[in-house]
Enzyme design. Structure first.
Site, PDB file in Angstrom:
ATOM      1  CB  SER A   9      -0.867   0.124   1.174  1.00 46.46           C
ATOM      2  OG  SER A   9      -1.354   1.303   1.571  1.00 46.46           O
ATOM      3  CG  HIS A  34      -3.892  -1.617  -1.762  1.00 48.85           C
ATOM      4  ND1 HIS A  34      -4.791  -2.578  -2.046  1.00 48.85           N
ATOM      5  CD2 HIS A  34      -4.356  -0.929  -0.592  1.00 48.85           C
ATOM      6  CE1 HIS A  34      -5.982  -2.120  -1.245  1.00 48.85           C
ATOM      7  NE2 HIS A  34      -5.487  -1.185  -0.280  1.00 48.85           N
ATOM      8  CG  ASP A  36      -5.184   2.135   1.132  1.00 49.95           C
ATOM      9  OD1 ASP A  36      -3.825   1.599   1.591  1.00 49.95           O
ATOM     10  OD2 ASP A  36      -5.922   1.414   0.858  1.00 49.95           O
ATOM     11  CG  MET A  38      -8.371   6.961   2.650  1.00 43.29           C
ATOM     12  SD  MET A  38      -7.291   7.014   4.139  1.00 43.29           S
ATOM     13  CE  MET A  38      -6.506   5.264   3.890  1.00 43.29           C
ATOM     14  CG  HIS A  68      -9.108  -0.173  -0.413  1.00 40.77           C
ATOM     15  ND1 HIS A  68      -8.551  -0.127   0.951  1.00 40.77           N
ATOM     16  CD2 HIS A  68     -10.753  -0.125  -0.149  1.00 40.77           C
ATOM     17  CE1 HIS A  68      -9.385  -0.425   1.715  1.00 40.77           C
ATOM     18  NE2 HIS A  68     -10.572  -0.444   1.267  1.00 40.77           N
ATOM     19  CG  MET A  70     -11.019   2.899   2.252  1.00 40.52           C
ATOM     20  SD  MET A  70      -9.551   2.805   3.012  1.00 40.52           S
ATOM     21  CE  MET A  70      -8.333   3.126   1.768  1.00 40.52           C
ATOM     22  CG  MET A 141     -11.496  -2.828   5.436  1.00 35.97           C
ATOM     23  SD  MET A 141     -10.048  -2.584   4.379  1.00 35.97           S
ATOM     24  CE  MET A 141      -9.030  -1.393   5.514  1.00 35.97           C
ATOM     25  N   GLY A 146      -8.869   3.908   7.115  1.00 35.98           N
ATOM     26  CA  GLY A 146      -8.512   5.259   7.341  1.00 35.98           C
ATOM     27  C   GLY A 146      -7.218   5.715   7.682  1.00 35.98           C
ATOM     28  CG  PHE A 147      -5.609   6.839  10.262  1.00 38.85           C
ATOM     29  CD1 PHE A 147      -7.109   6.712  10.569  1.00 38.85           C
ATOM     30  CD2 PHE A 147      -5.071   7.961   9.890  1.00 38.85           C
ATOM     31  CE1 PHE A 147      -7.559   7.842  10.707  1.00 38.85           C
ATOM     32  CE2 PHE A 147      -5.764   9.142  10.004  1.00 38.85           C
ATOM     33  CZ  PHE A 147      -7.172   9.154  10.345  1.00 38.85           C
ATOM     34  N   GLY A 148      -2.858   3.931   8.131  1.00 42.99           N
ATOM     35  CA  GLY A 148      -2.063   2.805   7.965  1.00 42.99           C
ATOM     36  C   GLY A 148      -1.455   2.483   9.500  1.00 42.99           C
ATOM     37  N   GLY A 180      -4.649  -4.240   6.265  1.00 41.67           N
ATOM     38  CA  GLY A 180      -4.559  -3.571   7.838  1.00 41.67           C
ATOM     39  C   GLY A 180      -3.760  -4.364   8.690  1.00 41.67           C
ATOM     40  N   GLY A 181      -2.670  -3.902   9.278  1.00 39.37           N
ATOM     41  CA  GLY A 181      -1.917  -4.764  10.174  1.00 39.37           C
ATOM     42  C   GLY A 181      -1.148  -5.852   9.566  1.00 39.37           C
ATOM     43  CB  SER A 202       3.513   0.541   8.397  1.00 40.40           C
ATOM     44  OG  SER A 202       2.551  -0.382   8.972  1.00 40.40           O
TER      45      SER A 202
HETATM   46  C1  DX5 Z   1      -6.485   1.791   6.193  1.00 38.50           C
HETATM   47  C2  DX5 Z   1      -5.306   1.369   5.071  1.00 38.50           C
HETATM   48  C3  DX5 Z   1      -4.256   0.519   5.585  1.00 38.50           C
HETATM   49  C4  DX5 Z   1      -3.114   0.393   4.652  1.00 38.50           C
HETATM   50  C5  DX5 Z   1      -2.414  -0.621   5.106  1.00 38.50           C
HETATM   51  O1  DX5 Z   1      -7.684   2.439   5.613  1.00 38.50           O
HETATM   52  O2  DX5 Z   1      -6.232   0.739   3.829  1.00 38.50           O
HETATM   53  O3  DX5 Z   1      -4.982  -0.464   5.889  1.00 38.50           O
HETATM   54  O4  DX5 Z   1      -3.573   0.030   3.434  1.00 38.50           O
HETATM   55  O5  DX5 Z   1      -1.832  -0.155   6.278  1.00 38.50           O
HETATM   56  P1  DX5 Z   1      -0.764  -1.003   7.318  1.00 38.50           P
HETATM   57  O6  DX5 Z   1      -0.264  -2.201   6.172  1.00 38.50           O
HETATM   58  O7  DX5 Z   1       0.507  -0.175   7.649  1.00 38.50           O
HETATM   59  O8  DX5 Z   1      -1.524  -1.468   8.320  1.00 38.50           O
HETATM   60 ZN    ZN Z   2      -6.572  -0.477   1.190  1.00 39.88          ZN
END
Ligand code: DX5
Ligand code: ZN
Length: 221
Positions: A9, A34, A36, A38, A68, A70, A141, A146-148, A180-181, A202
């Site tokens: 991402s 990927h 993202d 938003m 993706h 959002m 998800m 919303g956030f990495g 995510g994560g 990340s």
């Molecule tokens: C959330 C994003 C994150 C990102 C991945 O909206 O979609 O999930 O892509 O972030 P990491 O891999 O750092 O959790």
């Molecule tokens: Zn995504």
């Protein structure tokens, strides 16, 4: 067993060196890029949009761009992202009413993109039922979007298993993506639950060896 695909991402990339970052992860074995997107309404963050996809497509004509969305009312942006060069467009089932979701997916397919539907953590797998047979990908998800750099939500594994089981019955070629994560310790859990496309931000960007971390996420290290 489906091929495990890694989708870095770029939300986590160094935006001041984005071209080099994309070149490096592709050379390191990434399957997709990927993106993202938003809008600050569907999720409490604003990230990137159509012009960025255009410029990535111009610089990387062959890359698979896994976009993706959002955003609310994603149907309004199907054509702009298709024109910009998105390979796949994933929208959120929570982002509009069912008729508009169906129309957005049909339009994306008509414009030559692969289509995906995504579920926020609180949305049950059954919410996808009426579209399961037509999708190319389901995105579960594993963080609140919303956030990495958020922690992986282990309580989403039953949902991945449920989605994979339904897809095996009605649309076995459809991929299951998690986002995510995803890290070396959570990737095997997601794969074990049935995911075959792993988004990682990340875990990859900021790591000193992209090829090594991508191998680790695939479970090859
Ligand atoms: C959330 C994003 C994150 C990102 C991945 O909206 O979609 O999930 O892509 O972030 P990491 O891999 O750092 O959790
Ligand atoms: Zn995504």
């Amino acid at each position: 067993m489906k091929e495990i695909k890694i989708a870095p991402s770029i939300l986590a990339a160094d935006f001041t060196r984005l071209g080099e970052e994309i070149k490096s992860v592709l050379r390191a074995g990434a399957s997709y890029i990927h993106v993202d997107v938003m809008d600050g309404q569907f999720v409490p963050n604003i990230s990137m949009g159509v012009p960025l996809v255009e410029s990535i497509r111009r610089a990387f004509p062959d890359v698979f761009l896994d976009v993706h969305l959002m955003i609310v009312e994603p149907g309004d942006f199907v054509e702009p992202f298709a024109r910009a060069g998105a390979s796949s467009l994933t929208i959120h089932v929570e982002a509009d009413n069912p008729d508009n979701i169906s129309a957005a997916l049909a339009s994306a397919r008509q414009l030559g993109m692969r289509t995906g539907l995504s579920l926020k953590p609180a949305t049950p797998a059954v919410a996808l039922e009426s579209w399961l047979a037509e999708l190319d990908m389901v995105l579960v998800m594993t963080v609140e979007p919303g956030f990495g750099a958020q922690p992986f939500m282990l309580d989403q594994m039953d949902k991945i298993r449920a989605v994979r089981a339904r897809l095996d019955a009605v649309n076995p070629d459809c991929d299951v993506e998690v986002d995510g994560g995803v890290k070396p310790n959570t990737a095997p859990i997601a794969i074990g639950a049935g995911a075959n496309v792993l988004v990682a931000g990340s875990a990859i960007f900021g790591h000193d060896d992209y090829a090594a971390i991508i191998r680790q996420l695939r479970g090859e290290a």
